[in-house]
Design a protein around this motif. Structure first.
Motif, PDB file in Angstrom:
ATOM      1  N   ASP A   1     118.420  33.898  82.818  1.00  0.00           N
ATOM      2  CA  ASP A   1     119.344  32.838  82.408  1.00  0.00           C
ATOM      3  C   ASP A   1     118.660  31.472  82.491  1.00  0.00           C
TER       4      ASP A   1
ATOM      5  N   ASP B   1     124.021  36.110  76.663  1.00  0.00           N
ATOM      6  CA  ASP B   1     124.022  37.163  77.689  1.00  0.00           C
ATOM      7  C   ASP B   1     122.584  37.598  77.975  1.00  0.00           C
TER       8      ASP B   1
ATOM      9  N   GLU C   1     120.833  38.328  80.541  1.00  0.00           N
ATOM     10  CA  GLU C   1     120.495  39.393  81.501  1.00  0.00           C
ATOM     11  C   GLU C   1     121.361  40.617  81.279  1.00  0.00           C
TER      12      GLU C   1
END
Lengths: 386, 123
Positions: free
Chosen positions: B25, B89, B91
């Motif tokens: 992230d 998104d 991860e």
């Protein structure tokens, strides 16, 4: 993962970057700040794609205070215009009061030292306003000052700040704040009061959209910035989207698409050299520029659309269908409005026709692409019906 | 499934002999809007530290290195049409490829989630 190197990152930046008068305002808005042309500048606020889209749909506000603002001052228009015409190929003698022109400082080979805006304000006889690129401004000023005749002076306006308000709502935003600019044509310049703040404006910009560049005293720019951002149509836009907007607009970025080795003819900027100057010459490199006009050029600046989704960046080699090198990409990336990759580059003139199939060398592979006309997104400059 | 991290901001999630690779992230936030992802071909053998995928943001291209040696057994096909998934998104659905490990001992030098979190806070 490699740390991304920003395309705008300037390796020649000063060790301690300068700040514009809006530095704290950018930080307060959560901007990501990067060194650019010796300044710490906002590269993005909410995100490049959103900022780009907002500028095309409503109004984007840019801090361009790092750019150089200066005035040439002399006894009368003729004297000052001739002094500048000795350095640039545009017709400045014929520039009407209240108008602006785009031009280039040229070297003796016709190479571009910088590109700049030149304006002639109403009621300021014997002066010409200049706006030059941040990365070039110190060299530009030295170059210009060393070549001025007696009686013509260069004044540098460190006390001025510069904003750009760009997009279809820009004019409405300014009118709603009391600036009487609705009737202005593209490239008109003049003074106006914005919410009581005295400003000098030009109806121009570098996004391909209608819009204005707004010069104000540095002491008042933070107040104006805040007032403009109070309008829900206006959002702050960073250097990232400024670059993707100008790339889609097919506009040259100095140091990438034009530099000391490219001439205005190769760069497709012949439109900025008016008829009288083409005929008379009298600017640096005029012999080369005029022979290129008469006989054509060996290479030309073109638009390029890669077939797939992978962008080709600055420096990617352009090859022909047999794999032979024919040119190089000078600006490339993703065009948010186009919805795909776009690039600007130079190719040998025989390959410059729109529709020509080429290949772009990206990470050792040939990416199929096509030469296209510029701009990628049609310009929406405000031109009044004649 | 155990998750490991690198100082170059890749993550891998290991289940048995299969490692799923992506970027963190933190990495996606640094990159900004992702507009294109180049994933490796299935069957390719990758070495630890080798360039395995490329993530293009609006502004720049960034190489993604494999933290492990092995063979690519699957790639995330939907990314071709929705590269923005890497931002949304990173991860999870924004993974790039799955690699069958040839040397599980390589995992021992990678950071766990707590160590990576401390590493990022120190940047």
């Amino acid at each position: 993962m490699t740390t991304p190197v920003d395309a705008d990152h300037d390796p020649y930046s000063a060790a301690v970057p300068l700040k514009t008068p809006l530095h704290d305002a950018h930080v307060a808005l959560g901007a990501r700040m990067v060194p650019f042309a010796g300044y710490l500048m906002p590269v993005q606020y909410e995100g490049i794609l959103a900022e780009h889209a907002h500028c095309r749909a409503a109004a984007g506000l840019f801090d361009v205070s790092h750019m150089g603002q200066a005035t040439l001052r002399g006894p009368d228009h003729q004297t000052v215009a001739r002094a500048l015409e000795a350095l640039i190929p545009a017709d400045i003698l014929g520039l009407e009061p209240g108008r602006q022109r785009y031009s280039q400082l040229l070297n003796e080979r016709g190479g571009i030292l910088d590109d700049l805006m030149v304006h002639r304000a109403h009621g300021a006889e014997g002066t010409l306003g200049l706006v030059v690129n941040a990365a070039c401004k110190v060299a530009d000023y030295a170059h210009i000052a060393a070549r001025l005749p007696d009686g013509v002076l260069l004044e540098i306006h460190e006390e001025r700040a510069l904003l750009a308000l760009q997009g279809p709502e820009a004019v409405n935003v300014l009118v709603s704040l009391g600036a009487d600019v609705a009737g202005w044509d593209f490239m008109d310049v003049g003074s106006a009061s914005i919410a009581g703040i005295p400003a000098f404006l030009s109806r121009s910009g570098y996004t391909g959209e209608d819009g204005f560049e707004i010069s104000v005293h540095a002491d008042t720019v933070a107040g104006l910035w805040e007032i403009l951002l109070r309008d829900p149509r206006v959002r702050p836009i960073g250097l990232g989207a400024r670059d993707s907007l100008r790339l889609e607009g097919g506009l040259c970025l100095y140091g990438h698409d034009i530099d000391e080795t490219t001439t205005p003819v190769e760069a497709g900027l012949l439109w900025s050299i008016q008829k009288r100057r083409r005929e008379e010459g009298g600017f640096p490199g005029a012999d080369i520029v005029r022979s290129q006009i008469a006989e054509g050029v060996a290479r030309k600046r073109v638009g390029i659309r890669p077939d797939g989704r992978a962008p080709a960046r600055d420096g990617a080699e352009i090859v022909d269908e047999n794999g032979y090198a024919i040119g190089v990409v000078t600006s490339g990336g993703f065009g948010p409005t186009v919805g795909g990759p776009v690039a600007i580059g130079y190719v040998a003139a025989v390959h410059a026709r729109p529709g020509t199939r080429v290949g772009l060398m990206v990470r050792g592979k040939v990416l199929p692409a096509e030469i296209v006309s510029l701009p990628f997104v049609p310009a929406r400059f405000h031109r009044a019906p004649k | 499934m155990t998750k490991y991290y690198t100082e170059e901001h890749e993550w891998i999630a290991v289940a048995g002999k299969i490692a799923t690779l992506g970027i963190t992230d933190y990495a996606q936030a640094q990159l900004g809007d992702v507009v294109f992802v180049e994933v490796p071909t299935v069957g390719r053998k990758v070495k630890k530290g080798e360039e395995t995928a490329v993530v293009e943001s609006v502004k720049a291209a960034s190489e993604v290195y494999s933290p492990v040696t092995g063979t690519v057994v699957e790639t995330n096909e939907p990314l071709a049409n929705s590269p923005i998934t890497v931002n949304e998104d990173p991860e999870g659905a924004g993974w790039f490829c799955r690699i069958e490990l040839s040397d599980p001992a390589e995992l021992e030098v990678l950071m766990d989630e707590a160590a990576y979190k401390a590493f990022v806070e120190g940047l």
